[in-house]
Design a protein around this motif. Structure first.
Motif, PDB file in Angstrom:
ATOM      1  N   UNK A   1      62.583   1.868  22.126  1.00  0.00           N
ATOM      2  CA  UNK A   1      63.826   1.804  22.842  1.00  0.00           C
ATOM      3  C   UNK A   1      63.731   1.841  24.407  1.00  0.00           C
ATOM      4  N   UNK A   2      63.888   0.590  24.895  1.00  0.00           N
ATOM      5  CA  UNK A   2      63.944   0.729  26.433  1.00  0.00           C
ATOM      6  C   UNK A   2      64.581   1.726  26.864  1.00  0.00           C
ATOM      7  N   UNK A   3      63.853   2.796  27.484  1.00  0.00           N
ATOM      8  CA  UNK A   3      64.310   3.931  27.922  1.00  0.00           C
ATOM      9  C   UNK A   3      63.995   4.167  29.631  1.00  0.00           C
ATOM     10  N   UNK A   4      64.875   4.904  30.203  1.00  0.00           N
ATOM     11  CA  UNK A   4      64.628   5.316  31.804  1.00  0.00           C
ATOM     12  C   UNK A   4      64.349   6.592  31.910  1.00  0.00           C
ATOM     13  N   UNK A   5      62.989   7.216  32.047  1.00  0.00           N
ATOM     14  CA  UNK A   5      62.977   8.563  32.098  1.00  0.00           C
ATOM     15  C   UNK A   5      63.475   9.170  33.484  1.00  0.00           C
ATOM     16  N   UNK A   6      63.682   8.281  34.405  1.00  0.00           N
ATOM     17  CA  UNK A   6      64.237   8.523  35.681  1.00  0.00           C
ATOM     18  C   UNK A   6      64.932   7.122  36.189  1.00  0.00           C
ATOM     19  N   UNK A   7      65.365   7.229  37.341  1.00  0.00           N
ATOM     20  CA  UNK A   7      65.936   6.126  38.206  1.00  0.00           C
ATOM     21  C   UNK A   7      64.581   5.142  38.732  1.00  0.00           C
ATOM     22  N   UNK A   8      63.500   5.539  38.691  1.00  0.00           N
ATOM     23  CA  UNK A   8      62.407   4.708  39.048  1.00  0.00           C
ATOM     24  C   UNK A   8      61.886   3.639  38.175  1.00  0.00           C
ATOM     25  N   UNK A   9      61.703   2.671  38.698  1.00  0.00           N
ATOM     26  CA  UNK A   9      61.058   1.344  37.894  1.00  0.00           C
ATOM     27  C   UNK A   9      59.722   1.532  37.411  1.00  0.00           C
ATOM     28  N   UNK A  10      58.882   2.263  38.248  1.00  0.00           N
ATOM     29  CA  UNK A  10      57.515   2.647  38.024  1.00  0.00           C
ATOM     30  C   UNK A  10      57.336   3.318  36.900  1.00  0.00           C
ATOM     31  N   UNK A  11      58.170   4.440  36.749  1.00  0.00           N
ATOM     32  CA  UNK A  11      57.989   5.321  35.624  1.00  0.00           C
ATOM     33  C   UNK A  11      58.585   4.469  34.022  1.00  0.00           C
ATOM     34  N   UNK A  12      59.668   3.688  34.412  1.00  0.00           N
ATOM     35  CA  UNK A  12      60.253   2.843  33.264  1.00  0.00           C
ATOM     36  C   UNK A  12      58.820   1.952  32.866  1.00  0.00           C
ATOM     37  N   UNK A  13      58.233   1.152  33.696  1.00  0.00           N
ATOM     38  CA  UNK A  13      57.286   0.335  33.402  1.00  0.00           C
ATOM     39  C   UNK A  13      56.098   1.056  32.606  1.00  0.00           C
ATOM     40  N   UNK A  14      56.024   2.451  33.117  1.00  0.00           N
ATOM     41  CA  UNK A  14      54.826   3.170  32.617  1.00  0.00           C
ATOM     42  C   UNK A  14      55.026   3.171  31.044  1.00  0.00           C
ATOM     43  N   UNK A  15      56.242   3.650  30.584  1.00  0.00           N
ATOM     44  CA  UNK A  15      56.677   3.816  29.345  1.00  0.00           C
ATOM     45  C   UNK A  15      56.621   2.746  28.612  1.00  0.00           C
ATOM     46  N   UNK A  16      57.199   1.582  29.107  1.00  0.00           N
ATOM     47  CA  UNK A  16      57.087   0.341  28.432  1.00  0.00           C
ATOM     48  C   UNK A  16      55.754  -0.184  28.124  1.00  0.00           C
ATOM     49  N   UNK A  17      55.007  -0.156  29.004  1.00  0.00           N
ATOM     50  CA  UNK A  17      53.483  -0.558  28.809  1.00  0.00           C
ATOM     51  C   UNK A  17      52.548   0.173  27.936  1.00  0.00           C
ATOM     52  N   UNK A  18      52.991   1.530  27.780  1.00  0.00           N
ATOM     53  CA  UNK A  18      52.420   2.312  26.740  1.00  0.00           C
ATOM     54  C   UNK A  18      52.558   2.002  25.688  1.00  0.00           C
ATOM     55  N   UNK A  19      53.908   1.582  25.228  1.00  0.00           N
ATOM     56  CA  UNK A  19      54.314   1.140  23.909  1.00  0.00           C
ATOM     57  C   UNK A  19      53.876  -0.175  23.550  1.00  0.00           C
ATOM     58  N   UNK A  20      53.736  -1.177  24.352  1.00  0.00           N
ATOM     59  CA  UNK A  20      53.157  -2.388  24.216  1.00  0.00           C
ATOM     60  C   UNK A  20      51.934  -2.630  23.919  1.00  0.00           C
TER      61      UNK A  20
END
Length: 405
Positions: free
Chosen positions: A67-86
């Protein structure tokens, strides 16, 4: 192109997963995969946040549903979650499916300072692989379960930890990031994606930097704010506003002499990228620090036009970090992912925020600044702003000599 990932920029993305089998499974991105997934598994051994495992009615190969999620308003953190799942799905050999309910983009856009075509955020996120299907024959279920338990046990903010699955898929991450960014540039500047991917900064040489009323640009040198090109020779990313109030040793400022050592003497155009000047107290404080850095660098590089850009488009800033000949990062995920994607020279400070403060080789162009350490401003009762700037400008001692690995 990077090893481990080959892109057909006109149709689909192919990713080769790391596996113990002799012939690595083939991943093909398309928009209609995983339609066979009908029931959740009772066994979900991964800990990756926002992810779950399901199985199809026929195929024993599991699917990682993210589930593409946003842990904060920061795109760097978003990419961190996404790349870990991928990366978890890729290294285990699972199908991958990312879901975005639309609120993610709206959340990003509420935190955007620049008004320059920030639908680019949506274009960028949409260009990330949302479905990855493996076409090779599946193995028995225990194989996947064992690999999940080995590689997918990081829960959140996995860029901080050496145990993160992403560490094994750096080439894939760089290629996915670059491909998504090229998609944005193609739709913004009408430069073919294959041209951007093949020729990098050369393909963007004639593109001018767009302006916005919410972006502050201060120039020092012969360049005027109206004639700046999109990609400079050298980019410095200086994270400032929020780290002035974050009591964490993982964040801070590089001593100014580090920049003196790392900026190539032949640099003609240098950008200093930082966060918005619209932030209240921290914004004003950061302007003092950033202009002091400009004043420090100007006599050292008299033939260089130095430009301070505050509050620019996130996608524009990431483009500059990826395609500049040299990029010097702050301790920030906003610069970290572009650094992994860049085929040019990148310097990144040693910080406990990335890989527990270790310094493994990530790419041939990525270099760690292991010395001197980043500096944090002390409490106002102990250190005034002027005293902190003096500490940043202070010449390095023999024990603090700049060291790069």
């Amino acid at each position: 192109f990077r090893s481990g990932a080959i892109f057909n920029v006109l149709s689909s993305l192919t990713i080769f997963a790391t596996s113990v089998v002799r012939n690595p499974p083939r991943h093909q991105v398309n928009s209609a995969v995983n339609a066979q997934v009908t029931k959740p598994s009772d066994i979900n051994p991964i800990r990756t946040r926002f992810s779950s495992i399901s199985y199809g009615s026929v195929d024993s190969r599991p699917t990682l549903n993210y589930q593409m999620a946003l842990p904060s308003s920061r795109i760097g953190n978003f990419l961190g979650f996404y790349f870990e799942a991928l990366s978890c799905a890729s290294i285990v050999g699972m199908h991958f499916k990312a879901n975005n309910d639309g609120q993610l983009i709206a959340h990003f856009e509420r935190f955007v300072n620049s008004q320059i075509k920030e639908d680019r955020i949506q274009t960028f996120v949409s260009a990330l692989p949302h479905s990855v299907e493996i076409s090779s024959p599946s193995l028995n279920q225990s194989f996947y379960l064992d690999r999940m338990k080995t590689y997918c046990q990081c829960d959140a903010f996995c860029y901080q930890y050496y145990s993160g699955a992403w560490r094994h898929k750096v080439d894939m991450i760089g290629s996915v990031f670059t491909n998504a960014l090229a998609n944005v540039l193609w739709k913004t500047y009408e430069i073919p994606m294959e041209t951007i991917l093949l020729f990098g900064s050369e393909s963007l040489r004639g593109v001018k930097l767009e302006k916005s009323k919410n972006v502050e640009i201060i120039t020092q040198g012969t360049e005027s704010a109206t004639s700046l090109r999109l990609i400079p020779d050298t980019t410095l990313h200086v994270r400032c506003s929020d780290i002035m109030v974050i009591p964490d040793q993982a964040y801070g400022f590089l001593p100014f002499e580090v920049y003196k050592s790392l900026i190539p003497p032949a640099t003609k155009l240098l950008y200093i990228l930082s966060d918005s000047h619209h932030r209240a107290n921290e914004g004003a404080i950061c302007k003092v620090i950033l202009t002091s850095l400009m004043e420090y660098l100007t006599p050292l590089f008299p033939s260089t036009s130095i430009v301070l850009i505050r509050g620019g488009s996130q996608l524009t800033s990431m483009t500059q970090m990826v395609f500049s000949n040299v990029t010097v990062c702050s301790a920030s995920t906003f610069c970290f992912w572009p650094a992994l994607a860049s085929n040019n020279t990148v310097y990144y400070p040693l910080t406990s925020m990335i890989l527990n403060g270790t310094t493994p080789k990530l790419t041939s162009q990525f270099h760690w600044i292991t010395n001197p350490k980043i500096l944090q401003k002390k409490d106002e009762k102990e250190e005034s702003l002027d005293q902190f700037i003096q500490r940043l400008r202070k010449p390095l001692t023999s024990s603090d000599v700049v060291n790069i690995v």
